[in-house]
Design an enzyme around this catalytic site. Structure first.
Site, PDB file in Angstrom:
ATOM      1  N   TYR A 176       0.786  -1.225   0.000  1.00  0.00           N
ATOM      2  CA  TYR A 176       0.000   0.000   0.000  1.00  0.00           C
ATOM      3  C   TYR A 176       0.830   1.293   0.000  1.00  0.00           C
ATOM      4  O   TYR A 176       1.760   1.440   0.806  1.00  0.00           O
ATOM      5  CB  TYR A 176      -0.938   0.044   1.229  1.00  0.00           C
ATOM      6  N   ARG A 217      -7.881   5.857  -2.844  1.00  0.00           N
ATOM      7  CA  ARG A 217      -7.039   6.891  -3.452  1.00  0.00           C
ATOM      8  C   ARG A 217      -7.136   6.909  -4.973  1.00  0.00           C
ATOM      9  O   ARG A 217      -7.492   5.916  -5.596  1.00  0.00           O
ATOM     10  CB  ARG A 217      -5.571   6.614  -3.088  1.00  0.00           C
ATOM     11  N   LYS A 272       7.048   8.622   0.996  1.00  0.00           N
ATOM     12  CA  LYS A 272       7.354   9.013   2.371  1.00  0.00           C
ATOM     13  C   LYS A 272       8.718   8.475   2.827  1.00  0.00           C
ATOM     14  O   LYS A 272       9.440   9.133   3.570  1.00  0.00           O
ATOM     15  CB  LYS A 272       6.242   8.544   3.304  1.00  0.00           C
ATOM     16  N   ASP A 297       2.166  17.370  -1.872  1.00  0.00           N
ATOM     17  CA  ASP A 297       2.459  16.555  -0.682  1.00  0.00           C
ATOM     18  C   ASP A 297       3.847  16.793  -0.092  1.00  0.00           C
ATOM     19  O   ASP A 297       4.003  16.778   1.112  1.00  0.00           O
ATOM     20  CB  ASP A 297       2.308  15.062  -1.043  1.00  0.00           C
ATOM     21  N   CYS A 333      -5.852  15.876   5.287  1.00  0.00           N
ATOM     22  CA  CYS A 333      -6.420  17.129   5.809  1.00  0.00           C
ATOM     23  C   CYS A 333      -6.617  18.145   4.688  1.00  0.00           C
ATOM     24  O   CYS A 333      -6.762  19.335   4.935  1.00  0.00           O
ATOM     25  CB  CYS A 333      -5.533  17.731   6.891  1.00  0.00           C
TER      26      CYS A 333
HETATM   27  O1  SAT Z   1       0.257   6.470   1.989  1.00  0.00           O
HETATM   28  S1  SAT Z   1       0.873   7.797   1.794  1.00  0.00           S
HETATM   29  O2  SAT Z   1       1.853   8.067   2.828  1.00  0.00           O
HETATM   30  O3  SAT Z   1       1.510   7.853   0.502  1.00  0.00           O
HETATM   31  C1  SAT Z   1      -0.350   8.982   1.856  1.00  0.00           C
HETATM   32  C2  SAT Z   1      -0.424   9.630   3.168  1.00  0.00           C
HETATM   33  O4  SAT Z   1      -0.708   8.970   4.172  1.00  0.00           O
HETATM   34  O5  SAT Z   1      -0.181  10.850   3.240  1.00  0.00           O
HETATM   35 MN    MN Z   2       1.136  13.105   2.767  1.00  0.00          MN
END
Ligand code: SAT
Ligand code: MN
Length: 586
Positions: free
Chosen positions: A195, A364, A204, A273, A248
């Site tokens: 995921y 998503r 991330k 992001d 958010c």
């Molecule tokens: O799953 S992700 O980290 O890419 C999306 C999020 O939680 O901000």
């Molecule tokens: Mn994010």
């Protein structure tokens, strides 16, 4: 002679023993092959070719639908360097535990080698990563989310300057799921999840956790921020970056259709992001977007909340865990008011409203950034865009006013370090619990957050023209439990006030927590918000803030001696200002 990349790939293959190794070139043909492979595997379907050409719906394992922070580790030699807010594991232990799981994990599977660039291909600020994965979904997603394939290999050449990331689906058992970061070696190992943020290692894992470590070493910043440009009448564009916790509304804010478009205010998207920021020769902090696509939350997205994305996702997009109508179109709660009757839920079962929502709460869309009509002409500027404002915010039903401005950089770092938000479905765990989420980086900082605050303070000393720092709260509720502020396209009114503050024009009042607009300072024409509501939105309740101040004190204690003195000073000063407000006054 093999290159450092070839040597690393060989070593991964020896451990995971794939049936086949495929080096990805990033071509359209390859992306199509990935989708065919996924369709054969059974969790992916092609959507309506007329209304959603080249779009796919992917259904992930029902136990694998969000980031899992509990099994996300920072593996530094010293525990202290990971800090009190990260899970820590000793590097040797992590290697041992995970090696056992990776051992033979790709047997009978194809191992894909996915080289990618984070940032515009021509930018000196960009960095290269290589993900090795046994998931075709990851390959297809990385193709949208990054500059992937040949372009990255060409830039890398025979250099060893890349961040390796080893990923395997393993058996998808949550008990055998680990996302491990080795910041000292600039290495990522992730197993047991397919995921989003757990598996797309460029996002991330690299662009925030590893990059935040690199950024501190090298004097730049890696932040969980959208980047937007606010165009004012006359055509000047002022760039701002904003940090909010996951789910958010960062994507919606970054892609906003401005409610003041007729007055000449328009919003341009650079990123939704992540921002990488570096001091430019002009003395401003310049931001690039390391990503090339948007991985946005589907539920609640509609023609009103984000019309730009609604048209962007009509082609070349991947939907994950949304529902599907009988016309093979994606659907989610909040897309339109009446749910179609005949529909498959996110797990592919005939939907029955008595059994809960049709789309998973953290479902998503994944869409190429260029497909948005709001994309800035400068979004791939190799030098980045100069940032004039940082905006921090979270979901807070009470307490925080619609907007306030920090008194200076140091106070702004305090405001950001103490921000809090009610949790969302983007992470596994309870939803709606208030937690401190400094700079919206709590789950994404690759080192001790006390040192991260120190790095922010240090950066402030090195930026000749630092951005102004603001805090916003779109989510404040009245006594009736309803949101006081309409949000979405109307948020441009708040951005306009910030712009006027940057230009030294907007009216404001000092309060103990910072500078808030006077009730008349925001442009409210055409908006159905009464003066009374505006006063409530901008009010600062000293008694409530005294409680907040005490809570921040407890939060700071976690960091012990490592917390920078400047933040202790700011904390003491806020306490003094709150105590000196005459009783009974607002
Ligand atoms: O799953 S992700 O980290 O890419 C999306 C999020 O939680 O901000
Ligand atoms: Mn994010």
């Amino acid at each position: 002679m093999s290159t450092p990349l070839e040597q690393w790939v060989e070593s991964v293959a020896r451990l995971t023993r794939p049936a086949k190794i495929t080096w990805c070139d990033g071509s359209e043909d390859e992306a199509a092959r990935m989708q065919e492979q996924l369709i054969r595997e059974g969790q992916t379907v092609r959507l309506n070719d007329k209304t959603y050409p080249n779009c796919y719906l992917h259904r992930s394992d029902p136990t694998d639908v969000a980031r899992t922070e509990k099994v996300t580790f920072i593996c530094t030699r010293e525990r202290e360097n990971a800090g009190p807010t990260n899970n820590w594991m000793a590097p040797a232990e992590a290697r041992q535990t995970l090696s056992r799981l990776f051992d033979g994990s790709m047997k009978d599977r194809t191992m894909y080698v996915v080289p990618y660039i984070l940032g515009p291909a021509a930018s000196p600020q960009s960095r290269i990563g290589v993900e090795v994965t046994d998931s075709a979904y990851v390959v297809a997603s990385m193709k949208i989310m990054s500059r992937m394939g040949k372009v990255a290999l060409d830039r890398l050449g025979s250099s060893s300057d890349f961040v390796p990331g080893m990923h395997s689906l393993g058996d998808l058992n949550p008990d055998r799921r680990y996302i491990a970061h080795f910041p000292e070696e600039k290495l990522i190992w992730s197993i047991g999840s397919g995921y989003g943020g757990n598996a797309l290692l460029g996002k991330k894992c690299f662009a925030l956790r590893i990059a935040s470590w690199m950024a501190r070493e090298q004097g730049w910043m890696a932040e969980h921020m959208l980047i937007l440009g606010l165009e004012s009448p006359g055509g000047k564009v002022t760039y701002m970056a904003a940090a909010f916790p996951s789910a958010c509304g960062k994507t919606n804010l970054a892609m906003m259709v401005s409610a003041l478009e007729n007055e000449g205010y328009r919003v341009w998207t650079i990123g939704d992001d992540i921002a990488w920021l570096q001091v430019g020769a002009d003395g401003y902090l310049h931001a690039i977007n390391p990503e090339a696509g948007f991985f946005g939350v589907a539920p609640g997205t509609n023609e009103k909340t984000n019309p730009n994305v609604m048209s962007a996702i009509r082609r070349n997009s991947i939907f994950t865990n949304t529902a599907m109508t009988s016309r093979q179109e994606p659907w989610w709660e909040g897309m339109d008011s009446i749910p179609p009757t005949d529909m498959l839920d996110w797990q592919g079962r005939q939907w029955d409203s008595s059994k809960g929502p049709a789309a998973q709460a953290n479902s998503r869309y994944t869409v190429p950034a260029v497909q948005s009509s709001s994309i800035s002409p400068r979004w791939e500027d190799p030098g980045g865009v100069p940032i004039s404002a940082f905006i921090f915010g979270g979901r807070r039903a009470r307490l925080a006013p619609l907007v306030y401005e920090a008194n200076n950089w140091q106070h702004g770092v305090y405001v950001a370090a103490t921000m809090a938000s009610e949790t969302t479905a983007a992470i596994t765990g309870a939803v709606g619990v208030t937690r401190r989420d400094p700079m919206a980086m709590l789950p994404f900082c690759g080192y001790n957050m006390a040192d991260y605050f120190g790095h922010w303070l240090e950066m402030g000393r090195n930026i000749p023209h630092p951005p102004k720092i603001f805090h916003v709260n779109w989510f404040r509720k009245g006594d009736d439990g309803k949101f006081l502020w309409p949000g979405y396209g109307e948020n441009v009114r708040v951005l306009k006030w910030m712009l006027e503050r940057i230009e030294g024009k907007a009216a404001a009042t000092e309060t103990p927590i910072g500078v808030v607009p006077t009730p008349d300072a925001l442009t409210l024409d055409g908006l159905d918000v009464t003066r009374k509501t505006m006063l409530e939105l901008l009010s600062v309740d000293p008694a409530a803030w005294i409680k907040e101040h005490e809570d921040v004190g407890r939060f700071f204690q976690e960091f012990g001696d490592r917390l920078p003195d400047e933040l202790r000073d700011e904390h003491r000063r806020l306490g003094e200002r709150l105590q000196s407000v005459p009783a009974g006054s607002k």
